[in-house]
Design an enzyme around this catalytic site. Structure first.
Site, PDB file in Angstrom:
ATOM      1  N   ASP A 197       1.029  -1.002   0.121  1.00 23.73           N
ATOM      2  CA  ASP A 197      -0.078   0.291  -0.093  1.00 23.73           C
ATOM      3  C   ASP A 197       0.794   1.211  -0.376  1.00 23.73           C
ATOM      4  O   ASP A 197       1.944   1.091  -0.465  1.00 23.73           O
ATOM      5  CB  ASP A 197      -0.936  -0.072   1.201  1.00 23.73           C
ATOM      6  CG  ASP A 197      -2.544   0.472   0.864  1.00 23.73           C
ATOM      7  OD1 ASP A 197      -2.163   1.707   0.339  1.00 23.73           O
ATOM      8  OD2 ASP A 197      -3.545   0.144   0.336  1.00 23.73           O
ATOM      9  N   HIS A 260      -3.597   2.725  -4.016  1.00 19.86           N
ATOM     10  CA  HIS A 260      -2.100   2.975  -3.470  1.00 19.86           C
ATOM     11  C   HIS A 260      -1.295   2.297  -3.430  1.00 19.86           C
ATOM     12  O   HIS A 260      -1.074   1.478  -2.903  1.00 19.86           O
ATOM     13  CB  HIS A 260      -3.388   1.328  -2.421  1.00 19.86           C
ATOM     14  CG  HIS A 260      -5.138   2.569  -1.961  1.00 19.86           C
ATOM     15  ND1 HIS A 260      -4.614   2.977  -0.609  1.00 19.86           N
ATOM     16  CD2 HIS A 260      -5.950   2.258  -1.989  1.00 19.86           C
ATOM     17  CE1 HIS A 260      -5.457   3.359  -0.095  1.00 19.86           C
ATOM     18  NE2 HIS A 260      -6.435   2.752  -1.153  1.00 19.86           N
ATOM     19  N   GLU A 328      -9.554   2.621  -4.591  1.00 24.35           N
ATOM     20  CA  GLU A 328      -9.770   4.226  -5.061  1.00 24.35           C
ATOM     21  C   GLU A 328      -8.665   4.393  -5.601  1.00 24.35           C
ATOM     22  O   GLU A 328      -7.436   5.166  -4.993  1.00 24.35           O
ATOM     23  CB  GLU A 328      -9.427   3.633  -3.512  1.00 24.35           C
ATOM     24  CG  GLU A 328     -10.827   3.385  -2.579  1.00 24.35           C
ATOM     25  CD  GLU A 328     -10.449   3.600  -0.518  1.00 24.35           C
ATOM     26  OE1 GLU A 328     -11.263   4.404  -0.154  1.00 24.35           O
ATOM     27  OE2 GLU A 328      -9.504   3.367  -0.376  1.00 24.35           O
TER      28      GLU A 328
END
Ligand code: ACM
Ligand code: ZN
Length: 515
Positions: A197, A260, A328
């Protein structure tokens, strides 16, 4: 000794009645079928042995060690029962059940215990049930008696998971092993590791050592505890996979892309759209929670790197599913990137959403070429879902995905996000979750199961993680394993409360919910 079980055949209904009166064993998750015969007890004593053929030696040793720890009895592992009582492990090719694997039969008779199953995992689960049948007296040096009974049990869903975020906070190998034990005790079977991440790259990649040389640690200027950083070597991961497999747990690795991804971009700024990337990764609260910088989808080197990484991931982790994140991913960099725009044009894509779909399809093809299946978060449906991909639903998508014949794992924020406070999701709310609610029977057929997710940006120490997970994880353990009719919170609550001493015994710093 008290008779804890009525002598008659117990249906689920009467079993619930027994459990709610707390006269019987407070098994959790509730087994599918349980029969008690005549109330005779098996008394385990110093002559009791675990009896198993050589091919079940690993399983026998795990069960014997756990029984030894719970009872203080010597509990040797032997091939034949010469004298004394036997706890027999038997692989039975005829013991097949419809539905997911892991079923077992546990028979407790006056002369001993037999656990039979089609697979070693089934035997392991039978052993977990046996451990739950041990009386409290076992700890107090009293008689160790088990009621005569017969249980036939099998899981409702194939995927009963927990995701641990190892990137925002590194989770030690010791904590991962403890977590595997705890999941397995309650018959959960997937540990999904979020390995990469923005806050760190946690898996050693032989071909690209830079990823852990630069992507696994914060700059000293942040004063982050060393325990929150680092990475897993290949040897550690291989050993962990084996440890988990012996306990019926599959480790599903996640390598995030295209968003990410600061963990990889700080090591390879050439794979970003702008080439302008911070020098180092930064702790979660020291920067934006979602950065605009994501992997460039117009650069073939991006795919080369990610595919080479995935090849090593596939080499270490035998799981059918490989998780590629996909959530995301802001599209602002792609909108302004000549390479990404050139890709959109060359591939005849409509927009950046279809570019995300292009990215996912290309990766899915690679994973499928290695005989594995891709799974990703809800957003992998953005711009069109790759063929054969499965969806991990956290913010929707299950209805459309299952309608189109894709498999899904349910982990909605409404019930399954265990980084959220108990004020938002308590054990009762988690227990109210059913992964097939609101789906047709045809759609439900594509629901692999459910999963709790734990993101590690707020609660970072092992005791705090424990507290976020327990006891509410047991609610999902039962919803994933037991027949759908087991849905009575008041009845479950009694069995949940009866497990609290067991949680303490396992060293879990569980949360004490207000009564
Ligand atoms: C997620 O919680 N971003 C999958
Ligand atoms: Zn780009």
């Amino acid at each position: 000794m008290k008779s804890p079980i009525p002598r008659s055949l117990l249906s689920i209904g009467s079993l619930l009645a027994v459990a709610s009166g707390m006269a019987g064993p407070a098994l959790l998750p509730m087994p599918s079928k349980m029969l008690a015969s005549n109330g005779v007890f098996v008394l385990l004593d110093s002559k009791t042995a675990v009896v198993a053929p050589i091919e079940l030696d690993d399983q026998a040793k795990i069960l014997a060690a756990d029984l030894r720890a719970a009872t203080g009895l010597p509990m040797p592992v032997v091939r034949y029962a010469a004298a004394g009582r036997a706890i027999r492990l038997v692989l039975d090719p005829k013991f097949t059940t419809a539905g997911p694997q892991g079923g077992y039969r546990l028979i407790v008779r006056g002369e001993g215990v037999e656990i039979a199953a089609l697979t070693a995992t089934g035997l392991f689960y039978g052993g977990r049930t046996l451990l739950q049948l041990l009386p409290r007296a076992a700890e107090q040096g009293g008689d160790i008696a088990i009621p005569e009974l017969r249980i036939e049990d099998q899981p409702r869903f194939a995927w009963r998971g927990l995701m641990l975020d190892c990137s925002r906070t590194f989770q030690s190998n010791d904590y991962l092993k403890k977590t595997i034990d705890r999941l397995a005790f309650y018959k959960m079977n997937v540990l999904h590791l979020h390995l990469t991440d923005d806050q760190g790259w946690r898996m050693e990649i032989k071909k690209h050592p830079v990823l852990t040389q630069k992507g696994a640690r914060f700059s000293p200027k942040y004063n982050e505890p060393t325990s929150h950083q680092g990475f897993y070597t290949r040897a550690v991961l291989k050993e962990l996979v084996k440890y988990a497999a012996l306990r019926g747990v599959t480790i599903v690795p996640e390598i995030e892309m295209p968003g990410h991804s600061l963990g990889v971009l700080v090591c390879r700024p050439d794979l970003s759209c702008t080439g302008k990337i911070p020098d180092d990764i930064f702790p979660f609260f020291k920067g934006p929670s979602i950065t605009p910088d994501i992997l460039c989808a117009g650069n073939d080197d991006t795919f080369r790197l990610m595919e080479e990484v995935l090849d090593e991931v596939i080499e270490i982790f035998p799981s059918q599913f490989i998780h590629i994140g996909g959530d995301e991913a802001p599209k602002t960099r792609w909108q302004a990137c000549p390479k990404c725009q050139a890709r959109i044009k060359a591939e005849g894509l409509k927009n950046e959403h279809e570019l995300q779909s292009y990215f996912m399809r290309r990766i899915e093809k690679h994973i499928a070429s290695k005989g594995r299946r891709m799974i990703g978060w809800s957003e992998i449906m953005d711009g069109g879902l790759a063929p054969n991909a499965a969806v991990m639903d956290w913010i929707g998508g299950a209805a459309e995905a299952t309608q189109a014949g894709h498999d899904v794992v349910m982990s909605p924020t409404s019930h399954c996000y265990f980084d959220y406070p108990y004020a938002a999701i308590n054990a009762e709310r988690a227990y109210a979750f059913d992964p097939v609610d609101r789906l047709s029977p045809e759609q439900a057929h594509h629901v692999l199961g459910l999963q709790a997710n734990f993101w590690s940006h707020i609660d970072r120490e092992p005791a705090c993680v424990d507290r976020q997970l327990f006891p509410r994880l047991l609610s999902l353990a039962e919803r994933g394993w037991s027949p759908s009719v087991c849905r009575d919170w008041n009845e479950f609550k009694l069995r949940l409360d009866a497990q609290l001493p067991q949680l303490a015994k396992m060293g879990i710093f569980y949360y004490r919910e207000p009564q």
